[in-house]
Design an enzyme around this catalytic site. Structure first.
Site, mmCIF file in Angstrom:
data_model
loop_
_atom_site.group_PDB
_atom_site.id
_atom_site.type_symbol
_atom_site.label_atom_id
_atom_site.label_comp_id
_atom_site.label_asym_id
_atom_site.label_seq_id
_atom_site.Cartn_x
_atom_site.Cartn_y
_atom_site.Cartn_z
ATOM 1 N N ASP A 202 10.614 -17.792 2.304
ATOM 2 C CA ASP A 202 11.869 -17.982 1.564
ATOM 3 C C ASP A 202 11.541 -18.435 0.145
ATOM 4 O O ASP A 202 10.368 -18.590 -0.200
ATOM 5 C CB ASP A 202 12.804 -18.964 2.283
ATOM 6 C CG ASP A 202 14.258 -18.505 2.121
ATOM 7 O OD1 ASP A 202 14.724 -18.403 0.975
ATOM 8 O OD2 ASP A 202 14.910 -18.215 3.143
ATOM 9 N N HIS A 276 15.326 -14.022 -2.009
ATOM 10 C CA HIS A 276 14.733 -15.160 -1.303
ATOM 11 C C HIS A 276 13.206 -15.125 -1.371
ATOM 12 O O HIS A 276 12.530 -15.369 -0.365
ATOM 13 C CB HIS A 276 15.216 -15.198 0.152
ATOM 14 C CG HIS A 276 16.630 -15.724 0.281
ATOM 15 N ND1 HIS A 276 16.972 -17.023 -0.014
ATOM 16 C CD2 HIS A 276 17.778 -15.112 0.656
ATOM 17 C CE1 HIS A 276 18.270 -17.193 0.177
ATOM 18 N NE2 HIS A 276 18.793 -16.056 0.575
ATOM 19 N N GLU A 339 21.663 -11.933 0.600
ATOM 20 C CA GLU A 339 21.911 -12.734 -0.602
ATOM 21 C C GLU A 339 21.005 -12.321 -1.765
ATOM 22 O O GLU A 339 20.130 -13.079 -2.178
ATOM 23 C CB GLU A 339 21.720 -14.224 -0.273
ATOM 24 C CG GLU A 339 22.693 -14.701 0.793
ATOM 25 C CD GLU A 339 22.541 -16.177 1.151
ATOM 26 O OE1 GLU A 339 23.574 -16.822 1.377
ATOM 27 O OE2 GLU A 339 21.394 -16.674 1.224
HETATM 28 C C1 ACM Z 1 21.629 -16.128 5.761
HETATM 29 O O1 ACM Z 1 22.169 -17.109 6.302
HETATM 30 N N1 ACM Z 1 21.464 -16.118 4.448
HETATM 31 C C2 ACM Z 1 21.206 -14.991 6.525
#
Ligand code: ACM
Length: 620
Positions: A202, A276, A339
């Site tokens: 991440d 991410h 995201e």
């Molecule tokens: C997530 O909770 N961004 C998959």
């Protein structure tokens, strides 16, 4: 009533047998109600018998058929861990044995099993995975008294409702040691959960050794500092100034894969892209969009620093995935996809040229193109891609499986398009959320609140889908994001008991599920096991029932905690409840309140002296 009739029938027709049962001390077990079967997840069918099987140090396990011996080894592992027993394993039938049979003539589907306990023997049959689950049920049926293990006679036929029953752990935000992962895998196995989704990368950290890119572990695995408090609590952020991080060597990751496989758990690795990924860009800034210098962030959120979609990025990702696939035999590889703000691509000449060259409409379609290219690479290597539901935007890759997290809609849309789906909607399956509405009573948690019963009552098959479309719902997963979870104790507090509720969502059919029986009958036994195994958990609120006393206008309050042998201390004057407060021994008769609202406050202290949060209920 049935029990009385059957006991009467035995009395009349089989007095000899009754005497035998009394002599062998087995009536106590024979009289248990079905509710005394405390297996989580609740099995499909349970038929109680008569008699008791006693396991001694001399009891043999007979392993019959392919891999039965491996399952026998696992039975011994769990038996030893819980009771300090290791039994002899052999391949020839002996009387009074526990037979694990993967060679039965009657073939059961994968993971289904039959468990038959009589006074004379225990037989578990099914495929290897089914026998393993039969063993897990058996372990939950064992009663220990004065160094003797006994199991009441019963026949259980059981099979899962869903093939995919998963738990995701984010180790990107906070790193957890292999020993803690193994602890969780043991509990997952006992709850018949079979997919461990390992969120390995991440913005805040890269956690897997990649031989070709050593800076991923020397640089991307570490952050200098972490914010304190919740996201909106301190602006500007306050940082703790503590370096943190860590990573798994490839050998350690392989060890986890093997450990999980022995427990019928597939480890699905997640390598996030194209968003991410800030931690990667710190080590390899050439993979970004020229917006550096980058820093491993000490805060979480939706960051704008994403991969550049050019050739060097694909070379990097394919190299990484090649090493990942060599470690993880899982059919599925999770590539994130969630995201991804696209503003960097709007300003990137490379991205804009790709949009032009590939006749794409916009940056969303560019993401779809990006994911499609990775999917082709995975498919070529015999693997399938899973992504979060944003991979639907701009067009879904042909063979992709969608993990629906922003509610159920992504999953519904994907199933309608004939794609496989795993349901993990935030409102039901995000167990990083607080466990009570009054967040002040809970440790810092992310997002909204998600109590145990809401997790329990979730049905992953949306009514919006036809029965044919519902077949694309492979199963369900709970997600544990860890930005606010830095210790094993807190991780376990957030996981349990909600993961026990998840287990019934995945295994037990909605018709067979019942929150009342779960919380009153099965949950207390589970929590007792957590406690004796040294696992932390959140002590759930007690069942508080208020009745009016018609004659006096007063009320009676009945408090039933869901922990075995738990004590309740309470106040009804609004003052703090601790162990100086009243000890609850029988229903409380309230004083004359003359229509005013009283506040009941209480704590629960378990048999092992664990103390709950203070709970509060208005008595109107
Ligand atoms: C997530 O909770 N961004 C998959």
């Amino acid at each position: 009533m049935n029990r009385i009739i059957s006991a009467f029938t035995i009395l009349v027709f089989l007095p000899g047998l009754l005497i035998l049962l009394v002599l062998s001390g087995s009536t106590a077990f024979a009289q248990q109600t079905e509710d005394a079967i405390t297996i989580i997840p609740k099995p499909v069918s349970v038929e109680k018998g008569l008699g008791v099987f006693t396991i001694t140090q001399n009891t043999n396990i007979v392993a019959k058929g392919t891999d039965a011996e491996k399952v026998a080894g696992m039975f011994n592992y769990f038996l030893n861990k819980k009771y300090g027993f290791v039994l002899k394993i052999n391949n020839t039938a002996t009387k009074g044995a526990i037979v694990l049979n993967t060679a039965s003539r009657i073939k059961l589907p994968d993971e289904a099993y039959q468990l038959k306990v009589t006074g004379q023997s225990i037989n578990i049959s099914g495929e290897c995975s089914g026998v393993f689950y039969g063993v897990q049920s058996l372990l939950q049926l064992i009663h220990e008294n004065s160094r003797q293990l006994s199991v009441a006679a019963v026949t259980i036929n059981d099979a899962p409702n869903f093939a995919y029953r998963g738990l995701m752990l984010d180790v990107g935000r906070h790193f957890f040691e292999v020993a803690e992962i193994k602890k969780i895998l043991d509990i997952m196995a006992s709850l018949k959960l079979n997919r461990f989704h390992w969120h390995l990368t991440d913005d805040q950290g890269w956690r897997l050794e990649i031989k070709k890119y050593p800076k991923l572990t020397s640089i991307s695995a570490w952050r200098d500092s972490t914010t304190i408090g919740g996201y909106n609590e301190f602006k500007p952020f306050i940082y703790d100034g503590q370096k943190s991080g860590g990573f798994y060597t490839q050998d350690e990751a392989r060890e986890v894969v093997k450990y999980a496989a022995e427990r019928n758990i597939v480890v699905i690795p997640e390598i996030e892209m194209p968003g991410h990924s800030t931690a990667v860009l710190v080590a390899y800034p050439e993979l970004g969009n020229g917006t550096g210098p980058y820093k491993v962030p000490g805060y979480w959120g939706v960051l704008h620093t994403i991969y550049n979609p050019g050739e060097p990025t694909f070379k990097f990702l394919e190299d990484v995935l090649t090493e990942v696939m060599a470690i993880f035999p899982s059919k599925y590889i999770h590539i994130g996809g969630d995201e991804v703000p696209k503003d960097e691509w709007k300003n990137s000449p490379v991205a804009q040229q790709l949009i032009k060259d590939n006749h794409l409409k916009d940056e969303n379609q560019l993401q779809s193109w990006f994911i499609g290219r990775i999917e082709k690479f995975l498919n070529k290597n015999g693997r399938n891609l899973i992504g979060w539901d944003e991979i639907l935007e701009g067009g879904l890759s042909p063979n992709a499986t969608v993990m629906s997290w922003r509610g159920e809609q992504g999953g519904i849309d994907a199933a309608k398009l004939g794609h496989n789906v795993i349901m993990s909607p935030g409102g039901y399956m995000y167990i990083n959320r607080a466990q009570a509405k009054d967040k002040a009573t809970e440790p810092l948690a992310m997002g909204n609140f998600l109590p145990l019963d809401v997790v329990y009552n979730y049905n992953p098959r949306p009514a919006a889908l036809t029965p044919d479309q519902q077949k694309y719902i492979l199963g369900v997963q709970a997600n544990m994001w860890t930005e606010y979870v830095a210790t094993d104790n807190k991780l376990e507090y957030m996981l349990f008991p909600r993961v026990a509720a998840l287990a019934e969502v995945g295994w037990t059919t909605p018709e067979n599920k019942d929150y009342k029986s779960f919380s009153e009958n099965r949950l207390p036994e589970f929590l007792k096991n957590m406690e004796t195994s040294g696992i932390n958990y959140r002590i759930p609120e007690a069942d508080v029932v208020v009745n009016d006393d018609a004659q006096t206008g007063r009320k009676t309050i009945t408090i039933t905690p869901f922990v075995i042998g738990g004590k309740v201390y309470y106040t009804i004057d609004g003052h703090k409840a601790d162990n100086t407060a009243n000890l609850y021994t029988s229903p409380i008769l309230t004083p004359y309140a003359n229509g005013r609202t009283l506040t009941l406050k209480y704590i629960i202290v378990t048999a092992g002296n664990r103390v709950s949060n203070e709970f509060s209920v208005d008595i109107k």
